[in-house]
Design a protein around this motif. Structure first.
Motif, PDB file in Angstrom:
ATOM      1  N   ARG A   1       8.439 -32.477  87.124  1.00  0.00           N
ATOM      2  CA  ARG A   1       9.869 -32.155  87.107  1.00  0.00           C
ATOM      3  C   ARG A   1      10.201 -31.210  85.950  1.00  0.00           C
ATOM      4  O   ARG A   1      11.027 -30.293  86.098  1.00  0.00           O
ATOM      5  N   VAL A   2       9.568 -31.408  84.815  1.00  0.00           N
ATOM      6  CA  VAL A   2       9.788 -30.506  83.683  1.00  0.00           C
ATOM      7  C   VAL A   2       9.323 -29.102  84.031  1.00  0.00           C
ATOM      8  O   VAL A   2       9.990 -28.106  83.718  1.00  0.00           O
ATOM      9  N   ARG A   3       8.183 -28.989  84.706  1.00  0.00           N
ATOM     10  CA  ARG A   3       7.700 -27.672  85.130  1.00  0.00           C
ATOM     11  C   ARG A   3       8.650 -27.036  86.139  1.00  0.00           C
ATOM     12  O   ARG A   3       8.871 -25.820  86.124  1.00  0.00           O
ATOM     13  N   ASP A   4       9.217 -27.846  87.017  1.00  0.00           N
ATOM     14  CA  ASP A   4      10.170 -27.308  87.994  1.00  0.00           C
ATOM     15  C   ASP A   4      11.392 -26.718  87.285  1.00  0.00           C
ATOM     16  O   ASP A   4      11.875 -25.638  87.646  1.00  0.00           O
ATOM     17  N   ILE A   5      11.883 -27.435  86.284  1.00  0.00           N
ATOM     18  CA  ILE A   5      13.045 -26.936  85.540  1.00  0.00           C
ATOM     19  C   ILE A   5      12.702 -25.642  84.816  1.00  0.00           C
ATOM     20  O   ILE A   5      13.468 -24.668  84.838  1.00  0.00           O
ATOM     21  N   ALA A   6      11.517 -25.613  84.185  1.00  0.00           N
ATOM     22  CA  ALA A   6      11.101 -24.403  83.468  1.00  0.00           C
ATOM     23  C   ALA A   6      10.946 -23.236  84.436  1.00  0.00           C
ATOM     24  O   ALA A   6      11.333 -22.093  84.134  1.00  0.00           O
ATOM     25  N   SER A   7      10.412 -23.490  85.617  1.00  0.00           N
ATOM     26  CA  SER A   7      10.236 -22.423  86.609  1.00  0.00           C
ATOM     27  C   SER A   7      11.584 -21.865  87.049  1.00  0.00           C
ATOM     28  O   SER A   7      11.757 -20.640  87.172  1.00  0.00           O
ATOM     29  N   LEU A   8      12.540 -22.747  87.284  1.00  0.00           N
ATOM     30  CA  LEU A   8      13.878 -22.295  87.681  1.00  0.00           C
ATOM     31  C   LEU A   8      14.492 -21.399  86.618  1.00  0.00           C
ATOM     32  O   LEU A   8      15.084 -20.355  86.922  1.00  0.00           O
ATOM     33  N   LEU A   9      14.337 -21.773  85.368  1.00  0.00           N
ATOM     34  CA  LEU A   9      14.940 -20.995  84.293  1.00  0.00           C
ATOM     35  C   LEU A   9      14.250 -19.638  84.134  1.00  0.00           C
ATOM     36  O   LEU A   9      14.909 -18.636  83.815  1.00  0.00           O
TER      37      LEU A   9
ATOM     38  N   ARG B   1      23.379  -0.538  92.916  1.00  0.00           N
ATOM     39  CA  ARG B   1      23.131   0.579  93.813  1.00  0.00           C
ATOM     40  C   ARG B   1      22.252   1.645  93.155  1.00  0.00           C
ATOM     41  O   ARG B   1      21.513   2.364  93.835  1.00  0.00           O
ATOM     42  N   ALA B   2      22.328   1.732  91.824  1.00  0.00           N
ATOM     43  CA  ALA B   2      21.540   2.744  91.108  1.00  0.00           C
ATOM     44  C   ALA B   2      20.082   2.338  90.932  1.00  0.00           C
ATOM     45  O   ALA B   2      19.226   3.177  90.661  1.00  0.00           O
ATOM     46  N   ILE B   3      19.769   1.036  91.088  1.00  0.00           N
ATOM     47  CA  ILE B   3      18.393   0.568  90.917  1.00  0.00           C
ATOM     48  C   ILE B   3      17.616   0.785  92.205  1.00  0.00           C
ATOM     49  O   ILE B   3      18.039   0.338  93.275  1.00  0.00           O
ATOM     50  N   PRO B   4      16.484   1.474  92.155  1.00  0.00           N
ATOM     51  CA  PRO B   4      15.673   1.661  93.367  1.00  0.00           C
ATOM     52  C   PRO B   4      15.199   0.322  93.921  1.00  0.00           C
ATOM     53  O   PRO B   4      14.997  -0.648  93.179  1.00  0.00           O
ATOM     54  N   ASP B   5      15.022   0.264  95.226  1.00  0.00           N
ATOM     55  CA  ASP B   5      14.635  -0.994  95.865  1.00  0.00           C
ATOM     56  C   ASP B   5      13.257  -1.462  95.445  1.00  0.00           C
ATOM     57  O   ASP B   5      12.952  -2.660  95.501  1.00  0.00           O
ATOM     58  N   ASP B   6      12.384  -0.535  95.045  1.00  0.00           N
ATOM     59  CA  ASP B   6      11.023  -0.911  94.695  1.00  0.00           C
ATOM     60  C   ASP B   6      10.853  -1.210  93.202  1.00  0.00           C
ATOM     61  O   ASP B   6       9.731  -1.328  92.712  1.00  0.00           O
ATOM     62  N   THR B   7      11.953  -1.329  92.464  1.00  0.00           N
ATOM     63  CA  THR B   7      11.867  -1.627  91.029  1.00  0.00           C
ATOM     64  C   THR B   7      11.404  -3.065  90.831  1.00  0.00           C
ATOM     65  O   THR B   7      12.036  -4.006  91.324  1.00  0.00           O
ATOM     66  N   PRO B   8      10.288  -3.298  90.092  1.00  0.00           N
ATOM     67  CA  PRO B   8       9.813  -4.670  89.894  1.00  0.00           C
ATOM     68  C   PRO B   8      10.641  -5.396  88.837  1.00  0.00           C
ATOM     69  O   PRO B   8      11.132  -4.791  87.883  1.00  0.00           O
ATOM     70  N   ALA B   9      10.794  -6.685  89.036  1.00  0.00           N
ATOM     71  CA  ALA B   9      11.520  -7.496  88.050  1.00  0.00           C
ATOM     72  C   ALA B   9      10.620  -7.925  86.913  1.00  0.00           C
ATOM     73  O   ALA B   9      11.103  -8.376  85.878  1.00  0.00           O
ATOM     74  N   GLY B  10       9.313  -7.753  87.085  1.00  0.00           N
ATOM     75  CA  GLY B  10       8.374  -8.186  86.067  1.00  0.00           C
ATOM     76  C   GLY B  10       7.486  -9.292  86.604  1.00  0.00           C
ATOM     77  O   GLY B  10       7.636  -9.749  87.748  1.00  0.00           O
ATOM     78  N   GLN B  11       6.548  -9.730  85.815  1.00  0.00           N
ATOM     79  CA  GLN B  11       5.628 -10.786  86.209  1.00  0.00           C
ATOM     80  C   GLN B  11       6.068 -12.100  85.592  1.00  0.00           C
ATOM     81  O   GLN B  11       6.521 -12.148  84.446  1.00  0.00           O
ATOM     82  N   VAL B  12       5.911 -13.165  86.354  1.00  0.00           N
ATOM     83  CA  VAL B  12       6.297 -14.493  85.869  1.00  0.00           C
ATOM     84  C   VAL B  12       5.517 -14.846  84.603  1.00  0.00           C
ATOM     85  O   VAL B  12       6.057 -15.404  83.650  1.00  0.00           O
ATOM     86  N   SER B  13       4.242 -14.484  84.591  1.00  0.00           N
ATOM     87  CA  SER B  13       3.421 -14.828  83.427  1.00  0.00           C
ATOM     88  C   SER B  13       3.943 -14.167  82.156  1.00  0.00           C
ATOM     89  O   SER B  13       3.830 -14.723  81.060  1.00  0.00           O
ATOM     90  N   ASP B  14       4.530 -12.964  82.306  1.00  0.00           N
ATOM     91  CA  ASP B  14       5.067 -12.295  81.125  1.00  0.00           C
ATOM     92  C   ASP B  14       6.178 -13.123  80.491  1.00  0.00           C
ATOM     93  O   ASP B  14       6.229 -13.284  79.268  1.00  0.00           O
TER      94      ASP B  14
END
Length: 459
Positions: free
Chosen positions: A193-201, A153-166
């Motif tokens: 399939r390996v890329r899919d697993i890495a993306s999920l993580l 509730r304390a986190i503003p709705d527009d707070t970014p989680a970051g970039q995937v590339s980071d």
């Protein structure tokens, strides 16, 4: 008894008063009789006794009724025990022994009531501790959920989680995926399939950063395919990727077979299996040809014990160890039909297809380059023809067969150079290019395979 007949509980068993049988067990009567012989006032003694079981199990009315019944006449305890063979079971789990052995038979043949009470108290204490622990865990879970909701509730709705590339570059995941693409030929479904697993993580880590609900997915894997299709290599790459992302402590791969896990006699399997699990903790345990763990033709096979241990670890310690099974697809499917609990615990079933001839030629180039050899242009079509013919023969092993072909080419090159340079007409000098070059004359040929016959065992 040496003092003569004693009023006792067996008379009550044969009494016509049914209330005695309903309210008093033989153990209670015998204990009451012993307590009454201890002092002038048996009722007062029992009420003021430190044994809490008397107050819990006997009412004052029951004690008085038992005392009255015991004064009604001599008890046939002694006669009953003499008539009954030694060791005959009585009501309440008692065992009547040999009275003639001396001493009070009651003291010899039943547990002291105090011991039984203490055991019961201990069991109740354990149950109470377990219940309290469960309540504390539930309270802690509720508190964590409440704190988490407050943070959200304390986190503003527009707070970014970051970039995937980071996350990909910071943890070095992208580098490992690029190595997988560059160092391994073909296997497009496997790489995806390996890329899919890495993306999920990666997305899982980003969710955790914002405090969203997340859980570690099942990372246990099953690699199916023919020998030489890169199962072990991919397992090692997965270990490195998972280690970079924090899902493995060291990312190492321990390869095991049935001989490493299953013992040869009773009590030998569990220590062997647990030792291999201990070695692989924090990384990946790769079990090659896992279907050999189960022998359907032998119910007494020790492999079942190893499977049960692995199932327990896969379910309860999946955060500490990733188990990967490998083998032929048809045999692994049959293995899973016998052990359905194994298949359901594996979240990633990956099939490794056989390589095409062109892909195997590319693999040969990579192998030669790693050994600092060059394949002459005229050697490539010869090698491709050999591979196409070899694929039709038994025991073809994809990249392993190519590796064997390169080793034979190296041997033939060494023999060719030796003969050429030892010739009297030669000056004996060998140039660096000659040491590095593998020509068509050095390659094994399809004609050689045809001459050996289709049933010949070829390296």
């Amino acid at each position: 008894d040496a003092h003569g007949p004693e009023p006792g509980g067996l008379a009550l068993i044969t009494s016509r008063e049914p209330v005695m049988l309903k309210n008093l067990s033989l153990l209670t009567l015998l204990a009451g009789a012993d307590a009454m012989r201890m002092g002038p006032s048996p009722v007062d003694a029992l009420i003021t006794s430190r044994e809490p079981v008397m107050l819990k199990n006997l009412s004052l009315l029951t004690l008085l009724a038992g005392a009255d019944a015991m004064r009604m006449g001599p008890s046939p305890v002694a006669r009953s025990t003499v008539a009954r063979p030694s060791g005959v079971a009585m009501a309440g789990g008692l065992q009547l022994g040999d009275v003639g052995a001396g001493g009070d038979p009651n003291m010899k043949n039943y547990r002291k009531l105090g011991d039984a009470v203490r055991e019961a108290d201990a069991e109740r204490a354990k149950e109470a501790d377990a219940s309290n622990k469960a309540l504390r865990m539930e309270d802690e879970k509720r508190n964590r959920r409440s704190k988490k909701n407050e943070v959200m509730r304390a986190i503003p709705d527009d707070t970014p989680a970051g970039q995937v590339s980071d996350f990909m570059y910071r943890d070095g995941v992208t580098d490992e995926l690029d190595k997988l693409d560059n160092e391994m030929i073909g296997l497009k479904p496997v790489k995806q399939r390996v890329r899919d697993i890495a993306s999920l993580l990666v997305i899982d880590k980003m969710r955790r950063k914002l405090g969203l609900d997340t859980s570690i997915p099942s990372l246990h894997m099953c690699f199916t395919g023919a020998p030489g299709t890169g199962k072990t290599t991919v397992a090692m790459k997965m270990g490195t990727i998972l280690q970079r992302m924090g899902y493995c402590r060291h990312g190492g791969v321990v390869v095991a077979t049935r001989d490493d896990l299953v013992g040869q006699y009773v009590g030998h399997t569990a220590p062997k299996t647990k030792e291999m699990i201990k070695k692989a903790f924090g990384g990946i345990l790769l079990i090659d040809e896992a279907y050999y763990l189960y022998n359907a033709a032998n119910d007494k096979d020790y492999g079942q014990e190893s499977i049960e241990i692995l199932l327990n670890v896969m379910e309860n310690q999946r955060d500490d160890l990733i188990i990967t099974l490998a083998g032929y697809k048809d045999r692994m499917d049959k293995f899973f039909s016998y052990i359905p609990g194994m298949s359901s615990r594996i979240g990633n079933h990956i099939d490794f297809p056989n390589y095409e001839p062109d892909e195997l030629v590319d693999i040969a180039k990579v192998m030669a380059l790693e050994l600092e050899y060059d394949l002459a242009p005229d050697a490539l079509p010869v090698l491709k023809e050999y591979i196409a013919k070899r694929m039709t023969l038994p025991f073809f092993s994809n990249a392993r067969t190519v590796r064997n072909a390169i080793d034979r080419a190296r041997m033939r090159q060494a023999s060719r150079l030796f003969i050429e340079k030892m010739d009297p007409k030669s000056d004996g000098n060998v140039t660096p290019d000659e040491l590095k070059l593998l020509t068509a004359a050095d390659m094994p040929t399809a004609a050689e395979l045809a001459a050996r016959g289709d049933s010949a065992i070829v390296e």
